[in-house]
Design a protein around this motif. Structure first.
Motif, PDB file in Angstrom:
ATOM      1  N   VAL A  24      41.877  43.313  51.577  1.00  0.00           N
ATOM      2  CA  VAL A  24      40.442  43.078  51.432  1.00  0.00           C
ATOM      3  C   VAL A  24      39.860  44.065  50.425  1.00  0.00           C
ATOM      4  N   ALA A  25      40.341  45.317  50.444  1.00  0.00           N
ATOM      5  CA  ALA A  25      39.872  46.329  49.496  1.00  0.00           C
ATOM      6  C   ALA A  25      40.179  45.945  48.052  1.00  0.00           C
ATOM      7  N   LEU A  26      41.224  45.118  47.848  1.00  0.00           N
ATOM      8  CA  LEU A  26      41.588  44.654  46.503  1.00  0.00           C
ATOM      9  C   LEU A  26      40.894  43.333  46.147  1.00  0.00           C
ATOM     10  N   GLY A  27      40.062  42.821  47.063  1.00  0.00           N
ATOM     11  CA  GLY A  27      39.341  41.583  46.794  1.00  0.00           C
ATOM     12  C   GLY A  27      39.998  40.335  47.355  1.00  0.00           C
ATOM     13  N   TYR A  28      41.040  40.491  48.160  1.00  0.00           N
ATOM     14  CA  TYR A  28      41.746  39.345  48.745  1.00  0.00           C
ATOM     15  C   TYR A  28      41.083  38.923  50.039  1.00  0.00           C
ATOM     16  N   THR A  29      41.300  37.678  50.397  1.00  0.00           N
ATOM     17  CA  THR A  29      40.774  37.148  51.643  1.00  0.00           C
ATOM     18  C   THR A  29      41.829  36.269  52.304  1.00  0.00           C
ATOM     19  N   GLU A  30      41.761  36.204  53.614  1.00  0.00           N
ATOM     20  CA  GLU A  30      42.660  35.326  54.363  1.00  0.00           C
ATOM     21  C   GLU A  30      42.103  33.915  54.279  1.00  0.00           C
ATOM     22  N   VAL A  31      42.936  32.982  53.854  1.00  0.00           N
ATOM     23  CA  VAL A  31      42.505  31.595  53.723  1.00  0.00           C
ATOM     24  C   VAL A  31      43.574  30.710  54.354  1.00  0.00           C
ATOM     25  N   CYS A  32      43.204  29.893  55.282  1.00  0.00           N
ATOM     26  CA  CYS A  32      44.053  28.851  55.870  1.00  0.00           C
ATOM     27  C   CYS A  32      45.163  29.334  56.791  1.00  0.00           C
ATOM     28  N   THR A  33      45.508  30.516  56.862  1.00  0.00           N
ATOM     29  CA  THR A  33      46.486  31.103  57.794  1.00  0.00           C
ATOM     30  C   THR A  33      46.789  32.502  57.302  1.00  0.00           C
ATOM     31  N   THR A  34      47.623  33.183  58.010  1.00  0.00           N
ATOM     32  CA  THR A  34      47.979  34.535  57.589  1.00  0.00           C
ATOM     33  C   THR A  34      49.291  34.575  56.818  1.00  0.00           C
ATOM     34  N   GLU A  35      49.766  33.419  56.310  1.00  0.00           N
ATOM     35  CA  GLU A  35      51.016  33.464  55.535  1.00  0.00           C
ATOM     36  C   GLU A  35      50.820  34.204  54.218  1.00  0.00           C
ATOM     37  N   SER A  36      49.567  34.263  53.738  1.00  0.00           N
ATOM     38  CA  SER A  36      49.258  35.003  52.523  1.00  0.00           C
ATOM     39  C   SER A  36      47.757  35.229  52.443  1.00  0.00           C
ATOM     40  N   VAL A  37      47.369  36.090  51.512  1.00  0.00           N
ATOM     41  CA  VAL A  37      45.960  36.303  51.202  1.00  0.00           C
ATOM     42  C   VAL A  37      45.750  35.904  49.754  1.00  0.00           C
ATOM     43  N   LEU A  38      44.529  35.444  49.436  1.00  0.00           N
ATOM     44  CA  LEU A  38      44.222  34.948  48.104  1.00  0.00           C
ATOM     45  C   LEU A  38      43.048  35.708  47.499  1.00  0.00           C
ATOM     46  N   LYS A  39      43.054  35.745  46.168  1.00  0.00           N
ATOM     47  CA  LYS A  39      41.925  36.301  45.436  1.00  0.00           C
ATOM     48  C   LYS A  39      41.636  35.384  44.251  1.00  0.00           C
ATOM     49  N   PHE A  40      40.404  34.902  44.161  1.00  0.00           N
ATOM     50  CA  PHE A  40      39.963  34.116  43.018  1.00  0.00           C
ATOM     51  C   PHE A  40      39.397  35.088  41.996  1.00  0.00           C
ATOM     52  N   VAL A  41      39.855  34.965  40.736  1.00  0.00           N
ATOM     53  CA  VAL A  41      39.364  35.845  39.674  1.00  0.00           C
ATOM     54  C   VAL A  41      38.610  34.986  38.668  1.00  0.00           C
ATOM     55  N   GLY A  42      37.341  35.276  38.484  1.00  0.00           N
ATOM     56  CA  GLY A  42      36.471  34.484  37.635  1.00  0.00           C
ATOM     57  C   GLY A  42      36.533  34.816  36.160  1.00  0.00           C
ATOM     58  N   ASN A 145      45.839  29.166  26.370  1.00  0.00           N
ATOM     59  CA  ASN A 145      44.454  28.863  26.742  1.00  0.00           C
ATOM     60  C   ASN A 145      43.964  29.909  27.725  1.00  0.00           C
ATOM     61  N   VAL A 146      42.660  29.983  27.905  1.00  0.00           N
ATOM     62  CA  VAL A 146      42.109  30.896  28.907  1.00  0.00           C
ATOM     63  C   VAL A 146      41.595  30.091  30.094  1.00  0.00           C
ATOM     64  N   ALA A 147      41.755  30.655  31.280  1.00  0.00           N
ATOM     65  CA  ALA A 147      41.311  30.009  32.515  1.00  0.00           C
ATOM     66  C   ALA A 147      41.083  31.081  33.570  1.00  0.00           C
ATOM     67  N   HIS A 148      40.364  30.714  34.613  1.00  0.00           N
ATOM     68  CA  HIS A 148      40.265  31.573  35.795  1.00  0.00           C
ATOM     69  C   HIS A 148      41.644  31.577  36.459  1.00  0.00           C
ATOM     70  N   TYR A 149      41.823  32.366  37.525  1.00  0.00           N
ATOM     71  CA  TYR A 149      43.115  32.359  38.208  1.00  0.00           C
ATOM     72  C   TYR A 149      42.985  32.784  39.646  1.00  0.00           C
ATOM     73  N   MET A 150      44.032  32.437  40.418  1.00  0.00           N
ATOM     74  CA  MET A 150      44.133  32.809  41.826  1.00  0.00           C
ATOM     75  C   MET A 150      45.376  33.649  42.012  1.00  0.00           C
ATOM     76  N   CYS A 151      45.203  34.827  42.588  1.00  0.00           N
ATOM     77  CA  CYS A 151      46.348  35.659  42.947  1.00  0.00           C
ATOM     78  C   CYS A 151      46.661  35.445  44.432  1.00  0.00           C
ATOM     79  N   GLU A 152      47.921  35.624  44.761  1.00  0.00           N
ATOM     80  CA  GLU A 152      48.370  35.465  46.144  1.00  0.00           C
ATOM     81  C   GLU A 152      49.323  36.599  46.494  1.00  0.00           C
TER      82      GLU A 152
END
Length: 155
Positions: A24-42, A145-152
């Motif tokens: 959470v301190a790195l900007g991640y959140t639990e989504v859909c289960t605890t198998e992983s955490v995700l971070k959306f980068v704008g 190309n440039v795009a947003h991204y999701m880290c897991e």
């Protein structure tokens, strides 16, 4: 802190708890289960920059390993931003048409392409895959190309 029922041992269930505060301190959140955490980068960046950023956190670009996981990722993208491309950890850089995650493991079927995708190889190599957030489908793009991204980060 999130807890799940673990395995049965000596006729009693164990409870497995994970402390998510470092993520959470790195900007991640639990989504859909605890198998992983995700971070959306704008920030819009090239594929390799996004990949390196996720690896710097100890993770990788998001990987839709199952249909359930894909459904979670596409909804997460849709909620976070509209009408944008969002890099995922999928390329066919090694062999055209053979989709791999960047750890070289195969991307399982089914694939969720937008109509008309994937594009055939061109002079502007379209070797990286992003989610088009509004369509909730995959789009084949040049990695430059440039795009947003999701880290897991897998737990």
């Amino acid at each position: 802190m999130t807890c799940d029922l673990g395995t049965l041992k000596w006729n009693s269930a164990t409870v497995v708890c994970l402390d998510l505060s470092p993520y959470v301190a790195l900007g991640y959140t639990e989504v859909c289960t605890t198998e992983s955490v995700l971070k959306f980068v704008g920030n819009k960046v090239k594929f390799d920059v996004a990949k390196g950023s996720c690896e710097g956190d100890g993770g990788h670009l998001a990987r839709p390993r199952t249909t359930v996981r894909w459904n979670c990722l596409k909804e997460y993208c849709f909620v976070k931003s509209r009408e944008v491309h969002v890099w995922m950890d999928i390329t066919d850089r090694i062999e055209e048409g053979v989709l791999l995650f960047t750890d070289n493991s195969p991307v399982p079927l089914p694939h969720y392409w937008q109509p008309g995708e994937p594009l055939a190889s061109t002079k502007d190599s379209v070797d990286c895959v992003a989610v088009w957030s509004d369509a909730k489908q995959w789009d084949d793009l040049p990695c430059g190309n440039v795009a947003h991204y999701m880290c897991e980060i897998e737990l």
